[in-house]
Enzyme design. Structure first.
Site, PDB file in Angstrom:
ATOM      1  N   HIS A 471       0.822  -1.212   0.000  1.00 53.29           N
ATOM      2  CA  HIS A 471       0.000   0.000   0.000  1.00 53.29           C
ATOM      3  C   HIS A 471       0.862   1.271   0.000  1.00 53.29           C
ATOM      4  O   HIS A 471       0.747   2.122  -0.890  1.00 53.29           O
ATOM      5  CB  HIS A 471      -0.914  -0.015   1.229  1.00 53.29           C
ATOM      6  CG  HIS A 471      -1.790   1.194   1.357  1.00 53.29           C
ATOM      7  ND1 HIS A 471      -3.127   1.168   1.084  1.00 53.29           N
ATOM      8  CD2 HIS A 471      -1.520   2.483   1.715  1.00 53.29           C
ATOM      9  CE1 HIS A 471      -3.648   2.371   1.262  1.00 53.29           C
ATOM     10  NE2 HIS A 471      -2.686   3.189   1.654  1.00 53.29           N
ATOM     11  N   GLU A 472       1.738   1.385   0.989  1.00 51.53           N
ATOM     12  CA  GLU A 472       2.537   2.615   1.105  1.00 51.53           C
ATOM     13  C   GLU A 472       3.479   2.766  -0.084  1.00 51.53           C
ATOM     14  O   GLU A 472       3.747   3.875  -0.532  1.00 51.53           O
ATOM     15  CB  GLU A 472       3.311   2.646   2.433  1.00 51.53           C
ATOM     16  CG  GLU A 472       2.430   2.649   3.690  1.00 51.53           C
ATOM     17  CD  GLU A 472       1.367   3.754   3.709  1.00 51.53           C
ATOM     18  OE1 GLU A 472       1.588   4.812   3.088  1.00 51.53           O
ATOM     19  OE2 GLU A 472       0.305   3.536   4.319  1.00 51.53           O
ATOM     20  N   HIS A 475       1.707   4.404  -2.856  1.00 57.32           N
ATOM     21  CA  HIS A 475       1.791   5.868  -2.741  1.00 57.32           C
ATOM     22  C   HIS A 475       3.164   6.330  -3.227  1.00 57.32           C
ATOM     23  O   HIS A 475       3.291   7.341  -3.914  1.00 57.32           O
ATOM     24  CB  HIS A 475       1.648   6.308  -1.282  1.00 57.32           C
ATOM     25  CG  HIS A 475       0.258   6.258  -0.736  1.00 57.32           C
ATOM     26  ND1 HIS A 475      -0.807   6.866  -1.355  1.00 57.32           N
ATOM     27  CD2 HIS A 475      -0.245   5.701   0.399  1.00 57.32           C
ATOM     28  CE1 HIS A 475      -1.909   6.675  -0.621  1.00 57.32           C
ATOM     29  NE2 HIS A 475      -1.594   5.967   0.434  1.00 57.32           N
ATOM     30  N   HIS A 478       3.539   6.580  -6.882  1.00 58.70           N
ATOM     31  CA  HIS A 478       2.761   7.737  -7.338  1.00 58.70           C
ATOM     32  C   HIS A 478       3.639   8.994  -7.242  1.00 58.70           C
ATOM     33  O   HIS A 478       3.645   9.843  -8.137  1.00 58.70           O
ATOM     34  CB  HIS A 478       1.514   7.877  -6.460  1.00 58.70           C
ATOM     35  CG  HIS A 478       0.440   8.758  -7.015  1.00 58.70           C
ATOM     36  ND1 HIS A 478      -0.638   9.160  -6.274  1.00 58.70           N
ATOM     37  CD2 HIS A 478       0.272   9.326  -8.228  1.00 58.70           C
ATOM     38  CE1 HIS A 478      -1.433   9.933  -7.010  1.00 58.70           C
ATOM     39  NE2 HIS A 478      -0.895  10.043  -8.204  1.00 58.70           N
TER      40      HIS A 478
END
Ligand SMILES: [Zn+2]
Length: 679
Positions: A471-472, A475, A478
């Protein structure tokens, strides 16, 4: 004696990362002052420009101003979250109202706003490209939302409110951390350890040593200690102690507890929204999101909530059955949920969470993640030990494209410390942008609170922790893949309810069987996870979903309720919480994931009226992931399009448009509902 402040000069470090080793705590104060003064001069230069306002001398000039302050602030905020101390917390408290006042003076500067408004009114004639138009749009919006159009007396009121909010939200977070660190469960009787796996007991021995106990075991409220305790400890009274220790955080001080603080905060927020012409704080926040208004959020939550409640009720019945069968002679209470859930998991799927961990040593999982990103985007991660770090356990990687070009730098900070906030998050020390036409690479940071290694075992993650890592890092890419001109529109600078999309979509790869086989390796033998175990994982993927979604939805509703007040709140925080939960017919054995007094997301982070974002984004990312499912998991064309249309664009275009460019249509909810078994 040190003569120069390292924060004020050029960073003479690899890739221009912050020179952590040279920064003394006191340096931040001076750097904040210098940054504020420099910013004031830059703004003054814009407002006193004798030339009429245009895009470059006003909108871009604002974008390029305040860089010293921004740099200081980013470093400071990161260290404050990951490696804090009393002095840093004190500086934060001192600086918060000063910074709040500084920003208010800019956003409410009528000379400056006049120039912005002038450019904005001419926007259709300016021949701006997409990114420039967005910068103009967002700059104008930021000033209007910051109070630029208010009367002088209302500006004064807003400034007061902002200053108070800035301090209150810091105090809120400090109280949670303090309560988290203050709690310990000290066990000296071996019988009280009954049921706990060996690795959890080993970790408790080490914690006891760290706490300078000569014997015994210490458990604390960090998730790697708390969750296994709730899952396995047979001693019900001790489970209850741990549970209450966790769920009462933030309400342990009489006069300065978070109940008092959050009451002030919701009332100030309501007053602020009213000043700016909105009915509620939620209306104010959502105005710049994909959801646009509270009705849309309540609609989505309402679509999911009834089916979830039914699921949770059934789950509770099953847990009660097990308890009855074992003659425990109890009514299931909140601190029993994890314990009987583990028994049910074992019984139904023959799956033991602790056993599963053997296949998730951090090092292998990390390799697996890097491999996934390599197959999708051709990038590779190269550790670099020469890059300065703020704490010895932090690792730094260079991220390279397939052709060797450097994409960016990423700091990874894996384990809990008393100096670190709980949870997991991604931030940046520097966002990607263009400087005089040249690309400046991003410097990204990800933080976790994973299960630490012990003397006998490496760090063995739970499946939930594996997903958090993906998940992190979603990010992070991104941020890393950003190809934008302006820092304020780069990387993760997108609406709150879109930002979880790139992070959550990456979680999907973690549990795909072919990916699992490549990285889930037993830490002793190195053997890959057996097919049989993967099948059990798949079969149990919707297990306990009623619980997970209920605690999530409960927190989302709680957040919405606090920020949809239309009158100042004078009541009791616990009563308010109870009422909020009653309304959604919550199963009372399931508490909201965050109770009000430790809901850092909404009272000390940026998620006020935004906790729904995870489910909003999940509808979108589940649909986006279908594009890979419809082709193949590592389909190059789809991955390249995803990177180009979404990950590289930051906030330079409307997220709905970005999604449509990628998917060829707007998002649908079907895939999400199917994935969760809610149809
Ligand atoms: Zn996230």
């Amino acid at each position: 004696m040190k003569i120069t402040n390292p924060l004020l000069g050029t960073f003479n470090t690899p890739f221009g990362v912050p020179p952590f080793a040279e920064i003394a705590t006191e340096d931040y104060k001076q750097a904040f002052n210098a940054g504020i003064n420099a910013h004031k001069v830059e703004i003054e230069k814009i407002t006193s420009n004798p030339k009429g306002p245009d895009f470059h001398n006003t909108i871009e000039a604002i974008e390029y101003s305040g860089k010293l302050l921004q740099q200081t602030d980013l470093i400071f905020e990161n260290i404050l979250s990951s490696e804090t101390n009393d002095t840093l917390q004190q500086i934060a408290q001192e600086q918060a109202p000063v910074l709040s006042d500084h920003w208010d003076n800019i956003l409410m500067n009528s000379k400056l706003f006049k120039r912005i408004e002038n450019v904005y009114q001419q926007r259709s004639k300016l021949k701006l490209n997409t990114e420039q138009s967005m910068l103009l749009e967002k700059t104008h919006q930021k000033f209007v939302r910051g109070g630029a159009k208010l009367s002088i007396s209302d500006k004064f009121k807003l400034k007061e409110i902002n200053a108070k909010l800035s301090v209150l939200s810091l105090q809120f977070g400090d109280n949670v951390l303090a309560d988290n660190n203050a709690f310990e469960l000290f066990i000296t009787d071996k019988n009280d350890l009954a049921g706990l796996p060996e690795s959890v007991i080993d970790a408790a021995v080490e914690t006891a040593k760290e706490k300078e106990k000569s014997e015994g075991w210490v458990f604390n409220l960090n998730r790697p200690s708390l969750i296994p305790f709730l899952q396995y400890a047979q001693n019900r009274e001790l489970r209850r102690k741990m549970f209450l220790g966790y769920y009462q955080r933030g309400s342990n001080k009489n006069n300065n507890d978070n109940k008092v603080i959050l009451k002030q905060m919701v009332n100030f927020r309501l007053e602020k929204a009213r000043l700016l012409g909105f009915n509620t704080y939620s209306d104010f926040v959502l105005d710049e999101t994909m959801a646009k208004n509270p009705e849309a959020v309540f609609k989505l939550l309402g679509q999911i909530s009834p089916a979830v409640t039914e699921l949770a009720k059934k789950e509770k019945e099953r847990l009660q059955e097990i308890s009855n069968r074992e003659n425990d002679n109890i009514e299931i209470e909140p601190w029993d949920w994890w314990y009987y859930t583990e028994k049910l998991r074992k019984e139904k799927y023959d799956l033991n969470e602790a056993e599963l961990r053997s296949y998730f040593p951090l090092e292998s999982v990390l390799k697996g993640l890097f491999n996934v990103l390599n197959k999708l985007y051709g990038i590779s991660f190269k550790p670099n030990k020469d890059v300065p770090v703020y704490q010895k356990d932090v690792t730094v990687y260079e991220v390279h494209e397939a052709d060797g070009i450097l994409t960016g730098i990423i700091y990874m900070d894996f384990f809990p410390r008393p100096t670190k906030q709980g949870g997991a998050w991604m931030t940046a020390y520097r966002e990607q942008h263009l400087e005089n036409g040249k690309n400046v690479i991003p410097v990204i940071s990800v933080n976790f609170n994973f299960t630490s290694p012990t003397k006998n075992k490496p760090a063995l993650l739970s499946l939930e922790e594996v997903e958090t890592l993906f998940h992190e890092c979603g990010h992070a890419i991104h941020g890393l893949f950003s190809q934008c001109r302006y820092e304020s529109l780069a990387g993760t600078e997108v609406p709150r309810d879109f930002v979880e999309m790139p992070s959550q979509i990456l979680e999907n790869w973690a549990s795909e069987p072919e990916v699992l086989k490549s990285y889930a390796l037993d830490y002793k033998s190195g053997n890959p996870i057996p097919d049989e175990l993967i099948k059990k994982m798949e079969a149990s993927s919707k297990f306990n979903l009623g619980f997970n979604l209920t605690e999530y939805l409960a927190a989302s509703y709680l957040d919405m309720d606090w920020h949809n007040l239309t009158l100042p709140f004078m009541g009791d925080v616990n009563d308010f919480e109870r009422e909020a939960m009653k309304k959604i017919h919550q199963v009372h054995e399931i508490f909201p994931r965050y109770r009000s007094t430790f809901f850092n997301h909404i009272f000390s982070g940026g998620y006020a009226s935004g906790y729904y974002s995870y489910v909003w984004s999940e509808v979108i990312d589940t649909d986006a992931f279908q594009a890979f499912k419809e082709t193949s998991l590592f389909d190059k064309t789809t991955a390249t399009r995803f990177r180009k249309e979404i990950l590289s664009k930051g906030g330079t275009e409307d997220p709905m448009k970005l999604f449509k460019n990628f998917r060829g249509r707007g998002p649908k909810t079907d895939a999400y509902l199917k994935k969760k078994g809610l149809t």
